[in-house]
Design a protein around this motif. Sequence first.
Motif, mmCIF file in Angstrom:
data_model
loop_
_atom_site.group_PDB
_atom_site.id
_atom_site.type_symbol
_atom_site.label_atom_id
_atom_site.label_comp_id
_atom_site.label_asym_id
_atom_site.label_seq_id
_atom_site.Cartn_x
_atom_site.Cartn_y
_atom_site.Cartn_z
ATOM 1 N N THR A 39 -35.488 -57.436 45.627
ATOM 2 C CA THR A 39 -34.574 -57.116 44.494
ATOM 3 C C THR A 39 -34.330 -57.702 43.465
ATOM 4 O OG1 THR A 39 -32.908 -58.281 45.865
ATOM 5 C CG2 THR A 39 -33.302 -55.845 46.577
ATOM 6 N N LYS A 43 -33.885 -52.712 42.773
ATOM 7 C CA LYS A 43 -32.691 -52.847 43.195
ATOM 8 C C LYS A 43 -32.405 -51.433 44.286
ATOM 9 C CE LYS A 43 -30.855 -56.230 40.907
ATOM 10 N NZ LYS A 43 -30.624 -57.300 41.784
ATOM 11 N N ARG A 44 -33.179 -50.823 44.475
ATOM 12 C CA ARG A 44 -33.482 -49.626 45.231
ATOM 13 C C ARG A 44 -34.287 -50.041 46.644
ATOM 14 N NH1 ARG A 44 -34.008 -44.589 41.076
ATOM 15 N NH2 ARG A 44 -31.937 -44.510 40.245
ATOM 16 N N LEU A 70 -26.389 -53.926 47.247
ATOM 17 C CA LEU A 70 -27.183 -53.346 46.356
ATOM 18 C C LEU A 70 -26.356 -52.098 45.708
ATOM 19 C CD1 LEU A 70 -30.198 -52.688 48.676
ATOM 20 C CD2 LEU A 70 -29.984 -54.179 46.619
ATOM 21 N N GLU A 73 -24.431 -53.635 42.961
ATOM 22 C CA GLU A 73 -25.219 -53.901 41.650
ATOM 23 C C GLU A 73 -26.098 -52.599 40.927
ATOM 24 O OE1 GLU A 73 -28.085 -56.703 43.394
ATOM 25 O OE2 GLU A 73 -26.858 -58.346 43.412
ATOM 26 N N GLY A 75 -27.657 -50.442 42.598
ATOM 27 C CA GLY A 75 -28.848 -49.778 43.303
ATOM 28 C C GLY A 75 -28.497 -49.224 44.620
#
Length: 231
Positions: A39, A43-44, A70, A73, A75
């Motif tokens: 990540t 972020k996915r 996530l 953030e 994501g």
Amino acid sequence: MQLILQSEILEYVVVIRCRGRIVSGDEAHALQAEAEKQTHLKKRVILQLAEVSFIDSGGLGALVRLFGMLRAEGGGLKLCQLSPFVRQVLQVTNLLGVIPTYASEAEAIEAFADGPAPVDETSRKPRFRIVCLDSSSDLLAYLKAILTRAGYEVFTTRNPSEARTLVVATEPRVVIYGPGMQAAESVVENSRRGNSAEQVIILPADFSTAEASQAGTELVERVRSVLAKQG
């Protein structure tokens, strides 16, 4: 079986294929480390769980915590190709709708292209507050997820020195002590001498390593029983 991880970085997502057991300890730490490593770039994240044979309370908590991290953030986390065991655990713990799940990697990748999926959260207004205390972030994430889905307002802390302050501030009906917090005997004893409305539940030492669906079901039933006795 030891957890084996294989990561593939695609255009805008990373797919992590998991094989073995996602459990408290080395396996959960390995998954977390792999996710953190990947990540930095993406972020996915998609976790492919077709060959996951077992998941315990701490392991499920690790997934829930990764999902929250996530999402915070900007994501996201999606699960795909759930093994029958993992699907059953998510269904029994009422968490199947929390982290988006898909039948295939391709569908999960396409879903990221379509934008963020709505998060399925309980719409009921919580009637009771619960405070959960433990040293493990993964276990706290698991407890918060299953108890929130059961309709409770949940507060957590890993810090023994903050425990009593949190209890006083939130006035919970139930305080749950995880295995990692029970060494702080003074914290437990102070809570017992606190607000008479509080009921203390002390989790067994093997709670983190118990099969996640059974542990979650038994805990929710125990909380309901305690609250029913309070009236």
